[in-house]
Design an enzyme around this catalytic site. Sequence first.
Site, PDB file in Angstrom:
ATOM      1  N   GLU A 126      -1.361 -46.123  22.398  1.00  0.00           N
ATOM      2  CA  GLU A 126      -0.473 -44.966  21.424  1.00  0.00           C
ATOM      3  C   GLU A 126       1.370 -45.893  21.062  1.00  0.00           C
ATOM      4  OE1 GLU A 126       0.959 -41.351  23.194  1.00  0.00           O
ATOM      5  OE2 GLU A 126      -0.826 -42.038  23.948  1.00  0.00           O
ATOM      6  N   LYS A 128       4.851 -46.476  21.152  1.00  0.00           N
ATOM      7  CA  LYS A 128       5.218 -45.860  21.574  1.00  0.00           C
ATOM      8  C   LYS A 128       7.077 -45.301  21.044  1.00  0.00           C
ATOM      9  CE  LYS A 128       8.642 -46.638  26.014  1.00  0.00           C
ATOM     10  NZ  LYS A 128       9.836 -45.811  25.110  1.00  0.00           N
ATOM     11  N   ASP A 130      10.452 -44.415  19.253  1.00  0.00           N
ATOM     12  CA  ASP A 130      11.858 -44.010  20.052  1.00  0.00           C
ATOM     13  C   ASP A 130      12.297 -43.466  19.098  1.00  0.00           C
ATOM     14  OD1 ASP A 130      14.895 -47.273  19.307  1.00  0.00           O
ATOM     15  OD2 ASP A 130      13.951 -45.606  20.988  1.00  0.00           O
ATOM     16  N   ARG A 149      14.760 -34.066  27.960  1.00  0.00           N
ATOM     17  CA  ARG A 149      14.500 -34.653  28.961  1.00  0.00           C
ATOM     18  C   ARG A 149      15.843 -34.455  30.290  1.00  0.00           C
ATOM     19  NH1 ARG A 149      10.960 -39.265  30.515  1.00  0.00           N
ATOM     20  NH2 ARG A 149      11.390 -39.626  27.923  1.00  0.00           N
ATOM     21  N   TYR A 236       2.108 -35.858  22.196  1.00  0.00           N
ATOM     22  CA  TYR A 236       1.561 -37.067  23.282  1.00  0.00           C
ATOM     23  C   TYR A 236       1.685 -36.313  24.583  1.00  0.00           C
ATOM     24  CZ  TYR A 236       6.227 -38.431  24.652  1.00  0.00           C
ATOM     25  OH  TYR A 236       8.204 -38.743  25.050  1.00  0.00           O
ATOM     26  N   LYS A 300      -2.281 -45.580  28.885  1.00  0.00           N
ATOM     27  CA  LYS A 300      -2.877 -44.894  30.191  1.00  0.00           C
ATOM     28  C   LYS A 300      -4.305 -44.452  30.354  1.00  0.00           C
ATOM     29  CE  LYS A 300       0.829 -41.784  27.817  1.00  0.00           C
ATOM     30  NZ  LYS A 300       0.860 -40.746  26.725  1.00  0.00           N
ATOM     31  N   LYS A 324       6.153 -53.168  25.775  1.00  0.00           N
ATOM     32  CA  LYS A 324       7.178 -53.379  25.276  1.00  0.00           C
ATOM     33  C   LYS A 324       6.869 -54.572  24.082  1.00  0.00           C
ATOM     34  CE  LYS A 324      10.339 -51.038  25.488  1.00  0.00           C
ATOM     35  NZ  LYS A 324      11.343 -50.735  26.389  1.00  0.00           N
ATOM     36  N   CYS A 429      39.956 -61.636  41.207  1.00  0.00           N
ATOM     37  CA  CYS A 429      40.049 -60.477  40.711  1.00  0.00           C
ATOM     38  C   CYS A 429      40.848 -60.182  39.686  1.00  0.00           C
ATOM     39  CB  CYS A 429      39.655 -59.133  41.371  1.00  0.00           C
ATOM     40  SG  CYS A 429      39.441 -57.795  40.882  1.00  0.00           S
ATOM     41  N   CYS A 432      43.013 -56.846  40.446  1.00  0.00           N
ATOM     42  CA  CYS A 432      43.529 -56.677  41.416  1.00  0.00           C
ATOM     43  C   CYS A 432      44.726 -57.777  42.406  1.00  0.00           C
ATOM     44  CB  CYS A 432      43.176 -55.653  42.729  1.00  0.00           C
ATOM     45  SG  CYS A 432      41.878 -56.567  43.619  1.00  0.00           S
ATOM     46  N   CYS A 447      34.889 -59.335  44.207  1.00  0.00           N
ATOM     47  CA  CYS A 447      36.291 -59.078  44.388  1.00  0.00           C
ATOM     48  C   CYS A 447      36.238 -58.270  45.606  1.00  0.00           C
ATOM     49  CB  CYS A 447      36.802 -57.730  43.455  1.00  0.00           C
ATOM     50  SG  CYS A 447      38.687 -57.022  44.316  1.00  0.00           S
ATOM     51  N   CYS A 453      41.629 -51.971  45.259  1.00  0.00           N
ATOM     52  CA  CYS A 453      41.162 -52.348  43.621  1.00  0.00           C
ATOM     53  C   CYS A 453      40.931 -51.789  42.583  1.00  0.00           C
ATOM     54  CB  CYS A 453      39.542 -53.314  43.697  1.00  0.00           C
ATOM     55  SG  CYS A 453      39.138 -53.930  41.867  1.00  0.00           S
TER      56      CYS A 453
END
Length: 705
Positions: A126, A128, A130, A149, A236, A300, A324, A429, A432, A447, A453
Amino acid sequence: MTAEIEPDALSADEAKQELARLADLLRSANLAYHTEDAPELSDAEYDALKRRNAAIEAAFPDLKRDDSPSEQVGAPVADGFSKVTHAVAMLSLANAFDDDDVTEFDERIRKYLGLAGDAPLAYTAEPKIDGLSLSLRYEQGQLVQAATRGDGSVGENVTANARTIDDVPQSLRDAPDLLEVRGEVYMSHADFEALNARQAEAGQKTFANPRNAAAGSLRQLDADITRSRPLRFFAYAWGALSAPLADTQKGAIDRLAQLGFQTNPLTQLCESPAEMITHYRQIEAQRATLGYDIDGVVYKVDNLGLQGRLGFRSTTPRWAVAHKFPAELAWTRLEAIDIQVGRTGALSPVARLTPVTVGGVVVSNATLHNEDYIAGRDNKGETIRDGKDIRVGDWVQVYRAGDVIPKVADVDLSKRAKDAAPFEMPARCPECGSAAIREPGDAIRRCTGGLICPAQAVEKLKHFVSRAAFDIEGLGAKQVEQFYTDGWIAEPADIFTLRDRYGSGLQQLKNREGWGEKSATNLFDAIDDKRRIGLARVIFALGIRHVGEAAANLLALHYGAWPAFSDAMRDAEEGNAAWDDLLSIDGVGAVMARSLATTFQQDAERASIDRLIAHLDIEEAARPDTDGSPVAGKTVVFTGTLEKMTRAEAKARAEALGAKVSGSVSAKTDLLVAGPGAGSKATKAASLGIETLDEDGWLELIGAL
């Protein structure tokens, strides 16, 4: 009696009185339905009143009330959303990015179930969507709760807003007494464009893409705003159920459609990976013309009984995967390379780009991974991009991996300036000034400043209050930066002393920009609410390198309580019992083990952790319900060939019964399950006097024969 008179037959006075009566009835019904979850009217009665109110307003427009029910949706919501704990966790999906991944997914399923390569095994495929995941809870056929969720375990209560979505039924006929329907809230391309046009015309914020528009609309605190947004919903999946919907995934989806939910018409049953990939290609070819955003195809296992056997990993189901679509591409100019310092001290180069639209999203930043990637090498030292390095000023090709994270894929050398200089990673770094060292075998320069830092300290604190960690209401990244800069907090323990240090002088906080007495008090209360917290969240919140959310859950389940976990980490040294026990956890390797041990065995880090723990009441990890289990609390080792179930299935079954499954035999082993071909483990178990069973004996023991 006026309710029985046709609107155009009413006098002006009668119409005014009728509108007042309807306003009172509908206001009371809205409060009962949306706020109190105790409906006074049936849906049909409510709809009839709404229609009558609209008809009278049409006949007498000058009499329309300021509080007209036609201008209201639901009832007013409280400040912020309350939290909803999902009865069944809303997990994410593992990803597949090419055809080989799909074939491997099928092979993993067959191996786990012990199925031959030619045995029948069907899958659903099926699109996906977005959008934003939403769970709808129905009791006795009535919608009683809707939740996002969230972190998979706890989501936001968006019931009032979900009721405004036309695709979300308010009531169901012939549904199980308890039914949690799950799906995706989304916005069509046409509706998205129209919404952005209205937003721009009104001088308000426009949205980057339909997904953001849908998510922002669903999470509005004012349900009127949500109602004005053209949201849609595809069902779904499902969560808690009082009775099965069907025996198969496809059958269950068809049942949801029969109940009145919108389901995706492109969902199809496939009998093999080849058919799955063919359907994927067909959906991909239609992607631009569907009218809504999709970012892949979800496969699935169709048989729900097999889904039950396959079960779940810590964050994903074994029986599903998201295939994907390839990342979309665009060319733009690289304006600068900035260096960001993360919570583990990693120096990460970030590309600052001339903004460009990639896959419908405006992209202005992209990850450059590390200095090898910039130089045109992978982590094995082999060339990538034909060895082309990346320089400031270059024209670069940008793609969005998995349609999410922008990355640089290629460089157009024909447009490179003659004076463009190769990029050099800083040896110190930028935050720092401490030495930034790249250790042998590590692709990242780090670092060495540690606690001195500021970037590491701030990022660790941001991680500590993140959603999957302590998730303290009112204390997000912005507030952490503010408090750190002002010297109010320097380490996690300082968060839990804020009330003692500044609460008595509440004026110090409430007079700060962006704060008032209520928000300050709410913050202190929210912090106190998180003093009692689960073990897994604490482990994750510490921000230990290589220890993500899934690993934190594994560690919490293994050790059970904080004292056992912290003592084991403090004692663990390569080769000793604590070290071996740590490595026996499925999913924990030597790299993670060293990181854990190093953190707990450094005096400064350990002292900082101890200061934090002194303020907490850490809940023990939830154990499986093992009442009556003959192996609860025992350590079990499997060896040899199992003939009636695969090793993975046997391990999952044992853990579900409360047993700890180890990969090696030791004096702590309680039971060895030995199939044909058992070797040294069986010999060692015999020498230690450990009980040994064959596969049939094991199945009889756990009541599976």
